[in-house]
Design a protein around this motif. Structure first.
Motif, PDB file in Angstrom:
ATOM      1  N   ALA A   1       0.868  -1.183   0.000  1.00  0.00           N
ATOM      2  CA  ALA A   1       0.000   0.000   0.000  1.00  0.00           C
ATOM      3  C   ALA A   1       0.899   1.226   0.000  1.00  0.00           C
ATOM      4  CB  ALA A   1      -0.910   0.002   1.222  1.00  0.00           C
ATOM      5  N   ARG A   2       0.561   2.176  -0.840  1.00  0.00           N
ATOM      6  CA  ARG A   2       1.369   3.386  -0.956  1.00  0.00           C
ATOM      7  C   ARG A   2       0.528   4.614  -0.643  1.00  0.00           C
ATOM      8  NH1 ARG A   2       5.927   1.608  -3.913  1.00  0.00           N
ATOM      9  NH2 ARG A   2       5.508  -0.299  -5.114  1.00  0.00           N
ATOM     10  N   ASP A   3       1.134   5.566   0.026  1.00  0.00           N
ATOM     11  CA  ASP A   3       0.535   6.872   0.258  1.00  0.00           C
ATOM     12  C   ASP A   3       1.255   7.827  -0.676  1.00  0.00           C
ATOM     13  OD1 ASP A   3      -0.583   9.176   1.106  1.00  0.00           O
ATOM     14  OD2 ASP A   3       0.149   9.088   3.159  1.00  0.00           O
ATOM     15  N   SER A   4       0.658   8.071  -1.818  1.00  0.00           N
ATOM     16  CA  SER A   4       1.333   8.799  -2.882  1.00  0.00           C
ATOM     17  C   SER A   4       2.459   7.907  -3.435  1.00  0.00           C
ATOM     18  CB  SER A   4       1.863  10.136  -2.374  1.00  0.00           C
ATOM     19  OG  SER A   4       2.418  10.876  -3.437  1.00  0.00           O
ATOM     20  N   VAL A   5       3.677   8.094  -2.984  1.00  0.00           N
ATOM     21  CA  VAL A   5       4.811   7.317  -3.510  1.00  0.00           C
ATOM     22  C   VAL A   5       5.344   6.325  -2.482  1.00  0.00           C
ATOM     23  CG1 VAL A   5       7.162   7.455  -4.418  1.00  0.00           C
ATOM     24  CG2 VAL A   5       5.482   9.190  -5.075  1.00  0.00           C
ATOM     25  N   ASP A   6       5.369   6.714  -1.218  1.00  0.00           N
ATOM     26  CA  ASP A   6       6.015   5.909  -0.185  1.00  0.00           C
ATOM     27  C   ASP A   6       5.185   4.686   0.198  1.00  0.00           C
ATOM     28  OD1 ASP A   6       8.097   7.724  -0.046  1.00  0.00           O
ATOM     29  OD2 ASP A   6       7.095   8.935   1.485  1.00  0.00           O
ATOM     30  N   ILE A   7       5.872   3.574   0.503  1.00  0.00           N
ATOM     31  CA  ILE A   7       5.222   2.370   1.010  1.00  0.00           C
ATOM     32  C   ILE A   7       4.839   2.603   2.461  1.00  0.00           C
ATOM     33  CG2 ILE A   7       5.525  -0.079   1.555  1.00  0.00           C
ATOM     34  CD1 ILE A   7       7.547  -0.226  -0.720  1.00  0.00           C
ATOM     35  N   VAL A   8       3.572   2.362   2.795  1.00  0.00           N
ATOM     36  CA  VAL A   8       3.116   2.538   4.177  1.00  0.00           C
ATOM     37  C   VAL A   8       2.584   1.240   4.767  1.00  0.00           C
ATOM     38  CG1 VAL A   8       2.614   4.985   3.841  1.00  0.00           C
ATOM     39  CG2 VAL A   8       0.820   3.275   3.428  1.00  0.00           C
ATOM     40  N   ALA A   9       2.414   0.209   3.921  1.00  0.00           N
ATOM     41  CA  ALA A   9       1.940  -1.081   4.412  1.00  0.00           C
ATOM     42  C   ALA A   9       2.333  -2.165   3.417  1.00  0.00           C
ATOM     43  CB  ALA A   9       0.427  -1.073   4.614  1.00  0.00           C
ATOM     44  N   ALA A  10       2.472  -3.367   3.934  1.00  0.00           N
ATOM     45  CA  ALA A  10       2.814  -4.512   3.093  1.00  0.00           C
ATOM     46  C   ALA A  10       2.161  -5.754   3.671  1.00  0.00           C
ATOM     47  CB  ALA A  10       4.330  -4.692   3.011  1.00  0.00           C
ATOM     48  N   GLY A  11       1.829  -6.674   2.801  1.00  0.00           N
ATOM     49  CA  GLY A  11       1.242  -7.932   3.248  1.00  0.00           C
ATOM     50  C   GLY A  11       1.692  -9.063   2.351  1.00  0.00           C
ATOM     51  N   TYR A  12       1.667 -10.267   2.890  1.00  0.00           N
ATOM     52  CA  TYR A  12       1.985 -11.422   2.051  1.00  0.00           C
ATOM     53  C   TYR A  12       1.176 -12.631   2.491  1.00  0.00           C
ATOM     54  CZ  TYR A  12       5.216 -12.987   5.791  1.00  0.00           C
ATOM     55  OH  TYR A  12       5.769 -13.372   6.989  1.00  0.00           O
ATOM     56  N   LEU A  13       1.035 -13.558   1.568  1.00  0.00           N
ATOM     57  CA  LEU A  13       0.322 -14.812   1.793  1.00  0.00           C
ATOM     58  C   LEU A  13       1.238 -15.934   1.339  1.00  0.00           C
ATOM     59  CD1 LEU A  13      -2.417 -16.283   2.470  1.00  0.00           C
ATOM     60  CD2 LEU A  13      -2.904 -16.118   0.018  1.00  0.00           C
TER      61      LEU A  13
ATOM     62  N   LEU B   1      -6.631 -19.460   7.815  1.00  0.00           N
ATOM     63  CA  LEU B   1      -5.523 -18.511   7.707  1.00  0.00           C
ATOM     64  C   LEU B   1      -4.848 -18.406   9.061  1.00  0.00           C
ATOM     65  CD1 LEU B   1      -6.900 -15.543   5.549  1.00  0.00           C
ATOM     66  CD2 LEU B   1      -5.042 -17.107   4.970  1.00  0.00           C
ATOM     67  N   ALA B   2      -3.514 -18.423   9.055  1.00  0.00           N
ATOM     68  CA  ALA B   2      -2.753 -18.334  10.294  1.00  0.00           C
ATOM     69  C   ALA B   2      -1.794 -17.146  10.225  1.00  0.00           C
ATOM     70  CB  ALA B   2      -1.967 -19.626  10.532  1.00  0.00           C
ATOM     71  N   ALA B   3      -1.588 -16.523  11.375  1.00  0.00           N
ATOM     72  CA  ALA B   3      -0.650 -15.404  11.471  1.00  0.00           C
ATOM     73  C   ALA B   3      -0.079 -15.383  12.878  1.00  0.00           C
ATOM     74  CB  ALA B   3      -1.339 -14.081  11.153  1.00  0.00           C
ATOM     75  N   GLY B   4       1.083 -14.791  13.022  1.00  0.00           N
ATOM     76  CA  GLY B   4       1.717 -14.683  14.336  1.00  0.00           C
ATOM     77  C   GLY B   4       2.021 -13.235  14.681  1.00  0.00           C
ATOM     78  N   THR B   5       1.992 -12.917  15.970  1.00  0.00           N
ATOM     79  CA  THR B   5       2.277 -11.560  16.423  1.00  0.00           C
ATOM     80  C   THR B   5       2.695 -11.601  17.885  1.00  0.00           C
ATOM     81  OG1 THR B   5       1.381  -9.307  16.541  1.00  0.00           O
ATOM     82  CG2 THR B   5      -0.086 -11.103  17.163  1.00  0.00           C
ATOM     83  N   PRO B   6       3.533 -10.680  18.346  1.00  0.00           N
ATOM     84  CA  PRO B   6       3.912 -10.653  19.761  1.00  0.00           C
ATOM     85  C   PRO B   6       2.714 -10.419  20.671  1.00  0.00           C
ATOM     86  CG  PRO B   6       5.457  -9.360  18.456  1.00  0.00           C
ATOM     87  CD  PRO B   6       4.305  -9.699  17.551  1.00  0.00           C
ATOM     88  N   LYS B   7       2.776 -10.982  21.841  1.00  0.00           N
ATOM     89  CA  LYS B   7       1.701 -10.831  22.826  1.00  0.00           C
ATOM     90  C   LYS B   7       1.593  -9.375  23.261  1.00  0.00           C
ATOM     91  CE  LYS B   7       0.180 -12.761  27.274  1.00  0.00           C
ATOM     92  NZ  LYS B   7      -1.178 -13.037  26.798  1.00  0.00           N
ATOM     93  N   ASP B   8       0.353  -8.922  23.447  1.00  0.00           N
ATOM     94  CA  ASP B   8       0.056  -7.559  23.906  1.00  0.00           C
ATOM     95  C   ASP B   8       0.554  -6.478  22.941  1.00  0.00           C
ATOM     96  OD1 ASP B   8      -1.073  -8.618  26.256  1.00  0.00           O
ATOM     97  OD2 ASP B   8       0.884  -8.664  27.232  1.00  0.00           O
TER      98      ASP B   8
ATOM     99  N   ALA C   1      -3.101 -21.496   5.120  1.00  0.00           N
ATOM    100  CA  ALA C   1      -2.081 -20.622   4.560  1.00  0.00           C
ATOM    101  C   ALA C   1      -1.650 -19.648   5.647  1.00  0.00           C
ATOM    102  CB  ALA C   1      -2.606 -19.867   3.345  1.00  0.00           C
ATOM    103  N   GLN C   2      -0.431 -19.165   5.532  1.00  0.00           N
ATOM    104  CA  GLN C   2       0.136 -18.222   6.502  1.00  0.00           C
ATOM    105  C   GLN C   2       0.145 -16.827   5.884  1.00  0.00           C
ATOM    106  OE1 GLN C   2       1.350 -19.561   9.464  1.00  0.00           O
ATOM    107  NE2 GLN C   2       2.084 -17.663  10.410  1.00  0.00           N
ATOM    108  N   PHE C   3      -0.226 -15.816   6.679  1.00  0.00           N
ATOM    109  CA  PHE C   3      -0.177 -14.458   6.148  1.00  0.00           C
ATOM    110  C   PHE C   3       0.455 -13.510   7.159  1.00  0.00           C
ATOM    111  CE2 PHE C   3      -3.950 -14.020   8.739  1.00  0.00           C
ATOM    112  CZ  PHE C   3      -4.012 -12.673   9.074  1.00  0.00           C
ATOM    113  N   ASN C   4       0.820 -12.348   6.658  1.00  0.00           N
ATOM    114  CA  ASN C   4       1.383 -11.317   7.524  1.00  0.00           C
ATOM    115  C   ASN C   4       1.035  -9.949   6.945  1.00  0.00           C
ATOM    116  OD1 ASN C   4       3.065 -10.543   9.831  1.00  0.00           O
ATOM    117  ND2 ASN C   4       4.449  -9.707   8.290  1.00  0.00           N
ATOM    118  N   ILE C   5       0.772  -8.995   7.817  1.00  0.00           N
ATOM    119  CA  ILE C   5       0.495  -7.618   7.410  1.00  0.00           C
ATOM    120  C   ILE C   5       1.341  -6.690   8.272  1.00  0.00           C
ATOM    121  CG2 ILE C   5      -1.245  -5.786   7.323  1.00  0.00           C
ATOM    122  CD1 ILE C   5      -3.343  -7.920   6.780  1.00  0.00           C
ATOM    123  N   GLU C   6       2.001  -5.744   7.631  1.00  0.00           N
ATOM    124  CA  GLU C   6       2.832  -4.767   8.337  1.00  0.00           C
ATOM    125  C   GLU C   6       2.360  -3.363   7.967  1.00  0.00           C
ATOM    126  OE1 GLU C   6       7.209  -6.766   8.463  1.00  0.00           O
ATOM    127  OE2 GLU C   6       6.425  -6.290   6.489  1.00  0.00           O
TER     128      GLU C   6
END
Length: 226
Positions: free
Chosen positions: A60-72, A119-126, A84-89
């Motif tokens: 995802a881009r805000d004008s030109v810069d990348i502000v988010a990314a995801g993968y599957l 769908l599975a994803a991992g993230t730190p607690k809290d 399947a495993q996914f991640n969003i940043e």
């Protein structure tokens, strides 16, 4: 906000480097004590391909810069073909704007089109990631605990005691060192050792046994020594 599928193999080096720069503060946020992966190593990992594994990516881009990314990640081995495993940043400056939910939509659509039901994803607690997953209806299934040991704090006398004790307790075992690819005569035994991890606790994970083959093992091995 424009979310688009991203083909890393068609990307220029400038595009790859921009994605790497985007990821650096996110990696530091998750693990501030570990130095960032060098760009050359990161680039090699992102561009690596496997016959039995496929990764789809979005940015995802805000004008030109990348502000988010995801993968599957889609396993093509035949094991666990239902999941399947996914991640969003998301960049810290662009959170709580609905970008994560928007990024999740093409990930879910792609997974469903591929016949995946989990769908599975991992993230730190809290973390903000845990809050996001809860908000979109994900269920907590497994807690992965990790510990860190500083080498300078190791009690060498304790280690020496373990080594001495092992000589008696493991006298019927021998230690093999392979400087390079696993010899053919040892390959199946190594695969069987790896498959003992199928006995590891899974708690609430919707995960079936995974089985390796000599072909898949050799493919990963070839990438390692390339």
């Amino acid at each position: 906000m424009n979310i688009e599928q991203w083909d890393v193999h068609a990307a220029s080096d400038d595009e790859l480097r921009a994605h790497y720069e985007f990821s650096l503060p996110l990696v530091a946020e998750l693990d501030p004590q570990t130095p960032p992966e060098p760009y050359a190593l990161w680039r090699r990992g992102v561009l690596e391909t496997f016959a039995f594994h496929e990764t789809r990516r979005w940015v995802a881009r805000d004008s030109v810069d990348i502000v988010a990314a995801g993968y599957l990640e889609l396993d093509r081995s035949g094991d666990n073909a239902h999941r399947a495993q996914f991640n969003i940043e998301i960049a810290a400056s662009h959170r709580r704007r609905g970008i994560g939910t928007a990024m999740l939509a093409p990930i879910v659509d792609t997974a469903e089109a591929d016949g995946r039901t989990t769908l599975a994803a991992g993230t730190p607690k809290d973390s903000v990631g845990e809050a996001f997953l809860a908000a979109v209806g994900a269920e907590h299934a497994y807690l992965d605990r990790r510990s860190r040991l500083q080498v300078k704090d190791i009690d060498q006398s304790l280690v020496d005691g373990w080594v001495a004790d092992a000589k008696a307790k493991a006298s019927e075992y021998s230690l093999l060192l392979f400087d390079g690819p696993i010899p053919d005569e040892n390959l199946q035994a190594v695969i069987e050792v790896h498959e003992t991890m199928n006995d590891a606790p899974r708690e609430g994970l919707d995960l079936e046994d995974e089985h390796d083959t000599p072909e898949r093992f050799r493919e990963r091995e070839a990438k390692l020594f390339a």
